[in-house]
Enzyme design. Structure first.
Site, short mmCIF file in Angstrom:
data_model
loop_
_atom_site.label_atom_id
_atom_site.label_comp_id
_atom_site.label_asym_id
_atom_site.label_seq_id
_atom_site.Cartn_x
_atom_site.Cartn_y
_atom_site.Cartn_z
N ASP A 194 0.89 -1.18 0.00
CA ASP A 194 0.00 0.00 0.00
C ASP A 194 0.93 1.23 0.00
O ASP A 194 0.95 2.00 0.94
CB ASP A 194 -0.96 0.01 1.21
N HIS B 203 9.45 -1.24 9.09
CA HIS B 203 8.45 -2.32 9.14
C HIS B 203 8.49 -3.20 7.89
O HIS B 203 8.79 -4.39 7.96
CB HIS B 203 7.05 -1.74 9.27
#
Ligand code: BDR
Ligand code: CA
Length: 305
Positions: A9, A241
């Site tokens: 995303d 992340h």
């Protein structure tokens, strides 16, 4: 070379993950599928195409996936304060010359696992909507895919988007819960480990020493992300992340994992919380609980320098 599809995303750390995956030279990146979360799916698709063009990697197919959560009609809202108005820290890149491919992201995932049975690893670093829809469409998917490596969840630590939940799981909790219960081989790279891998200003300075468009881009987007981490959490660096999920594929020995049965809380109060349950009825997934952060960061920085 390991065959991989990234499901993103694109967002700042997604962009770092794409760059890391490509520059590692160790992965056969079959394509990138997109979804919503940090930004809308259309913006994530545009950002992904732009990142690939900065990297001279526009030959990699980009396939647009789901535009909303599996079981909800509304989006939870974008993360503009984390990733900037455009999702890339407000760093402007030329509009992409290439376009996304016509095939829908969910079908792209299905077609590739069928083309290369048990040979494709999917690294999912956004909401799990595309993966969940692929399993729903063809339940055989769970036997055809080699493994799903997911950046998401916070099993032993607090959340980030809300105190009890991590952003990717919170964005589509029903999809995540469905995937965790599906029995697909899955590694969970959550905040438990990703918050131990912070990229500091000093680390990013390496990119200031180079004139390459990619280094400049990485430096500028990271600056935006670091400012958010400093202002919001008082942290001297931004969480790597999504790149850590790539790290887990490149070198699984970076992680200590524990087989655990994980569910996602779907109640109003604790929506998106990942928690352990008795394993008799819920399949086990490999949850990363420890990471060799020093070794990971060294490899990440060397690869991208
Ligand atoms: C995750 O949420 C998104 O904002 C990031 O791109 C990452 O995938 C971290 O919780
Ligand atoms: Ca992401």
């Amino acid at each position: 070379m390991k065959k991989v599809i990234l499901d993103v995303d694109t967002g700042i750390d997604d962009a770092l993950a794409i760059a890391y995956a490509i520059k590692s030279g160790q992965l056969d990146l079959l394509g990138i599928t997109t979804s919503f979360g940090n930004v809308s799916v259309e913006e994530a698709t545009r950002n992904t195409l732009q990142v690939l063009e900065v990297m001279d990697a526009a030959h990699i197919p980009v396939s647009m996936g789901a535009d909303k959560p599996m079981a909800r009609d509304h989006l939870k809202g974008k993360a503009l304060h984390v990733h900037g108005e455009n999702g890339l820290g407000n760093v402007e890149l030329p509009l992409p010359k290439e376009s996304k491919i016509e095939m829908y992201g969910v079908d792209f995932l299905l077609s590739k696992v069928k083309e290369f049975p048990n040979k494709v690893t999917i690294v999912a670093v956004g909401a799990l909507t595309n993966v969940a829809l692929a399993i729903k469409k063809d339940p055989d998917f769970i036997h055809l895919v080699e493994r799903i490596v997911v950046m998401g969840g916070a099993v032993t630590v607090p959340g980030n988007v809300v105190p009890h939940a991590e952003a990717n799981i919170y964005t589509d909790p029903e999809a995540a819960d469905f995937v965790f219960q599906s029995g697909v081989p899955l590694t969970l790279v959550g905040l438990d480990v990703t918050l131990q891998t912070l990229l500091t200003k000093k680390d990013a300075e390496k990119w200031a020493q180079s004139d390459s468009p990619l280094s400049k881009f990485l430096l500028n987007i990271s600056k935006f992300y670091m400012n958010f981490y400093m202002n919001e959490n008082g942290l001297e660096g931004c969480g790597l992340h999504d790149p850590l999920a790539i790290g887990a594929v490149l070198d699984p020995s970076l992680m200590k994992t524990k087989p655990m049965s994980i569910r996602v809380d779907l109640s109003k109060e604790l929506i998106g919380k990942t928690f352990e349950v008795n394993g008799e009825t819920t399949p086990k997934i490999d949850v990363c609980l420890e990471v060799d952060a020093r070794r990971f960061k060294e490899h990440f920085l060397t690869t991208l320098s």
